[in-house]
Scaffold this motif. Sequence first.
Motif, PDB file in Angstrom:
ATOM      1  N   MET A  32       0.831  -1.199   0.000  1.00  0.00           N
ATOM      2  CA  MET A  32       0.000   0.000   0.000  1.00  0.00           C
ATOM      3  C   MET A  32       0.869   1.255   0.000  1.00  0.00           C
ATOM      4  N   GLN A  33       1.990   1.186   0.696  1.00  0.00           N
ATOM      5  CA  GLN A  33       2.894   2.333   0.730  1.00  0.00           C
ATOM      6  C   GLN A  33       3.507   2.584  -0.635  1.00  0.00           C
ATOM      7  N   GLN A  34       3.852   1.513  -1.360  1.00  0.00           N
ATOM      8  CA  GLN A  34       4.383   1.681  -2.713  1.00  0.00           C
ATOM      9  C   GLN A  34       3.334   2.276  -3.644  1.00  0.00           C
ATOM     10  N   PHE A  35       2.090   1.854  -3.483  1.00  0.00           N
ATOM     11  CA  PHE A  35       1.012   2.427  -4.288  1.00  0.00           C
ATOM     12  C   PHE A  35       0.912   3.932  -4.056  1.00  0.00           C
ATOM     13  N   THR A  36       0.942   4.332  -2.795  1.00  0.00           N
ATOM     14  CA  THR A  36       0.786   5.758  -2.493  1.00  0.00           C
ATOM     15  C   THR A  36       2.021   6.560  -2.913  1.00  0.00           C
ATOM     16  N   ASP A  37       3.216   6.015  -2.676  1.00  0.00           N
ATOM     17  CA  ASP A  37       4.442   6.710  -3.095  1.00  0.00           C
ATOM     18  C   ASP A  37       4.483   6.868  -4.607  1.00  0.00           C
ATOM     19  N   PHE A  38       4.103   5.793  -5.308  1.00  0.00           N
ATOM     20  CA  PHE A  38       4.089   5.829  -6.766  1.00  0.00           C
ATOM     21  C   PHE A  38       3.061   6.850  -7.256  1.00  0.00           C
ATOM     22  N   GLY A  39       1.905   6.848  -6.614  1.00  0.00           N
ATOM     23  CA  GLY A  39       0.851   7.769  -7.028  1.00  0.00           C
ATOM     24  C   GLY A  39       1.213   9.221  -6.818  1.00  0.00           C
ATOM     25  N   GLU A  40       2.013   9.496  -5.789  1.00  0.00           N
ATOM     26  CA  GLU A  40       2.392  10.879  -5.499  1.00  0.00           C
ATOM     27  C   GLU A  40       3.561  11.365  -6.350  1.00  0.00           C
ATOM     28  N   ASN A  41       4.416  10.442  -6.770  1.00  0.00           N
ATOM     29  CA  ASN A  41       5.668  10.860  -7.421  1.00  0.00           C
ATOM     30  C   ASN A  41       5.820  10.430  -8.877  1.00  0.00           C
ATOM     31  N   ALA A  42       5.143   9.375  -9.283  1.00  0.00           N
ATOM     32  CA  ALA A  42       5.364   8.837 -10.627  1.00  0.00           C
ATOM     33  C   ALA A  42       4.642   9.669 -11.685  1.00  0.00           C
ATOM     34  N   ALA A 238     -19.782  10.106  20.020  1.00  0.00           N
ATOM     35  CA  ALA A 238     -20.133  10.940  21.173  1.00  0.00           C
ATOM     36  C   ALA A 238     -19.607  12.344  20.968  1.00  0.00           C
ATOM     37  N   PRO A 239     -20.251  13.346  21.568  1.00  0.00           N
ATOM     38  CA  PRO A 239     -19.820  14.740  21.370  1.00  0.00           C
ATOM     39  C   PRO A 239     -18.346  14.925  21.726  1.00  0.00           C
ATOM     40  N   GLY A 240     -17.645  15.590  20.863  1.00  0.00           N
ATOM     41  CA  GLY A 240     -16.238  15.882  21.111  1.00  0.00           C
ATOM     42  C   GLY A 240     -15.286  14.799  20.672  1.00  0.00           C
ATOM     43  N   ASP A 241     -15.817  13.627  20.279  1.00  0.00           N
ATOM     44  CA  ASP A 241     -14.926  12.552  19.838  1.00  0.00           C
ATOM     45  C   ASP A 241     -14.335  12.879  18.480  1.00  0.00           C
ATOM     46  N   LYS A 242     -13.091  12.567  18.333  1.00  0.00           N
ATOM     47  CA  LYS A 242     -12.484  12.671  17.015  1.00  0.00           C
ATOM     48  C   LYS A 242     -12.521  11.300  16.356  1.00  0.00           C
ATOM     49  N   THR A 243     -12.171  11.245  15.087  1.00  0.00           N
ATOM     50  CA  THR A 243     -12.178   9.978  14.373  1.00  0.00           C
ATOM     51  C   THR A 243     -11.292   8.976  15.114  1.00  0.00           C
ATOM     52  N   PRO A 244     -11.846   7.852  15.546  1.00  0.00           N
ATOM     53  CA  PRO A 244     -11.072   6.934  16.369  1.00  0.00           C
ATOM     54  C   PRO A 244      -9.973   6.206  15.619  1.00  0.00           C
ATOM     55  N   ALA A 245     -10.166   5.971  14.326  1.00  0.00           N
ATOM     56  CA  ALA A 245      -9.169   5.197  13.593  1.00  0.00           C
ATOM     57  C   ALA A 245      -9.199   5.573  12.125  1.00  0.00           C
ATOM     58  N   SER A 246      -8.024   5.782  11.591  1.00  0.00           N
ATOM     59  CA  SER A 246      -7.890   5.969  10.146  1.00  0.00           C
ATOM     60  C   SER A 246      -6.746   5.074   9.677  1.00  0.00           C
ATOM     61  N   VAL A 247      -6.807   4.694   8.428  1.00  0.00           N
ATOM     62  CA  VAL A 247      -5.823   3.769   7.884  1.00  0.00           C
ATOM     63  C   VAL A 247      -5.639   4.077   6.414  1.00  0.00           C
ATOM     64  N   VAL A 248      -4.476   3.754   5.870  1.00  0.00           N
ATOM     65  CA  VAL A 248      -4.251   3.892   4.437  1.00  0.00           C
ATOM     66  C   VAL A 248      -4.933   2.703   3.764  1.00  0.00           C
ATOM     67  N   TYR A 249      -6.006   2.963   3.040  1.00  0.00           N
ATOM     68  CA  TYR A 249      -6.757   1.837   2.478  1.00  0.00           C
ATOM     69  C   TYR A 249      -7.603   2.297   1.297  1.00  0.00           C
ATOM     70  N   VAL A 250      -8.183   1.320   0.628  1.00  0.00           N
ATOM     71  CA  VAL A 250      -9.103   1.584  -0.482  1.00  0.00           C
ATOM     72  C   VAL A 250     -10.521   1.577   0.089  1.00  0.00           C
ATOM     73  N   PRO A 251     -11.171   2.730   0.232  1.00  0.00           N
ATOM     74  CA  PRO A 251     -12.496   2.775   0.872  1.00  0.00           C
ATOM     75  C   PRO A 251     -13.519   1.860   0.207  1.00  0.00           C
ATOM     76  N   SER A 252     -13.460   1.742  -1.120  1.00  0.00           N
ATOM     77  CA  SER A 252     -14.442   0.906  -1.815  1.00  0.00           C
ATOM     78  C   SER A 252     -14.289  -0.564  -1.441  1.00  0.00           C
ATOM     79  N   HIS A 253     -13.052  -1.023  -1.185  1.00  0.00           N
ATOM     80  CA  HIS A 253     -12.839  -2.410  -0.761  1.00  0.00           C
ATOM     81  C   HIS A 253     -13.429  -2.642   0.629  1.00  0.00           C
ATOM     82  N   LEU A 254     -13.153  -1.717   1.545  1.00  0.00           N
ATOM     83  CA  LEU A 254     -13.678  -1.851   2.903  1.00  0.00           C
ATOM     84  C   LEU A 254     -15.201  -1.776   2.898  1.00  0.00           C
TER      85      LEU A 254
END
Length: 432
Positions: A32-42, A238-254
């Motif tokens: 996934m890191q190679q995908f993102t690095d490639f997408g940003e720089n290639a 709950a009020p004041g909660d921030k996003t509990p978890a984020s991840v580098v992923y393909v949202p459509s797959h999840l």
Amino acid sequence: MRIYRVLYRQARALMEQRLDYYSQFNPSPLSMQQFTDFGENATNRDSFLFLRKELPVRLANIMKEFHLLPEKLLHMPSVCDVRDLYRMSFIDLLEFEDGSCSNSSILDKFTDTLLKIRNRHKDVVMTMAQGVIELKDAHSINANTEANIQYFLDRFYMNRISIRMLINQHTILFGDGVHAQNHIGCIDPHCDVVRVIEDAYANARFLCDQYYLASPELVIKYHNEKDKATKTIKEAGAPGDKTPASVVYVPSHLYHMLFELFKNSMRAVVEHYGTSTDVFPPVEVLLVMGHEDLTIKLSDLGGGIPRSQMDLLFNYMYSTAPQPAVSGLDTPPLAGYGYGLPLSRLYARYFHGDLMLTSCEGYGTDAIIFLKALSSEANELLPVYNKTCQRQYSTPVQTHDWSSQSHSAMFIRPFSTNSRNKHNQGKNSLSG
């Protein structure tokens, strides 16, 4: 007419030659890191140079496996259609095999070709499923044939997921389509897992309400092990909660995985309690962010599943629901052809995650999705055409005795030289 037949045979021979050539190479899995690095720089050119070799390799590896399938399945009309689609796409890619990429028109043509291939293959899952149905209707299927079909379809659909991933990345990054904000191709470097959970639930609930006029509520809880200040499980949103978890992923797959699990859970809950009741037990989701894994556990009180059926849930030729009618009106839209769970597990495993089910018959079911928390460890899991996979198709299904199953370690232990001597002494004393 004779000239056309000669030209066709020559073109077919050339394609088979190139198929043999590309199938000698293993696919190159990306993280996934190679995908993102490639997408940003290639650049468009970099992507073209990689894909014009990698896509034929991935296509060739799975196309060679078609030859290993049972003959009866290969002769089914829908399977023949799928083979023809793959041949056309392989030939399309060969056009760019040795061409220069200095001309921007070549790069544009390549992107257009990828879009054409993606559209051509959009119905491949159901076409292949129809081919299996055709086989079941025309012939009896023994254990060996069923095992080979299961093995092939897992690899075939995983290969398809990987090819669509490469094509989507290229066409989104370098095509004329609309780019999702803050995405790198189809990857969200800060995928809001709770939002995907809520979207999948909302759409599954819409279907459930549409058919049953009722649906269970959703309760989300989370625990973030990385944040030592929030170790306790809280109610998400709950009020004041921030996003509990984020991840580098393909949202459509999840989303695909969660939507399928929500559909199954809601259908089970409503049918278990009956539509006459006003209140259903909620579907609970526990989201846990660990150091290595992001875990999503979806729990329902839908009556559970007997152990005798658990292994069948990931079988492509099995479904707990009746096969959808042609009109689509006689079967709940929450049910399908039995491909939802096995395909969802492939999406989870594609980047070295997993999807597991545990159940208490008469009570409920837990479905657990594991995702890699670190993008550097989320590597593609790709099928490879080699001698090992060829042996898989030719090895008959073995009938094991009970002690050779996975739990045999409970009964049989390896002995060292010393322990073997002690064991023999013990046997002598017992027999004496």
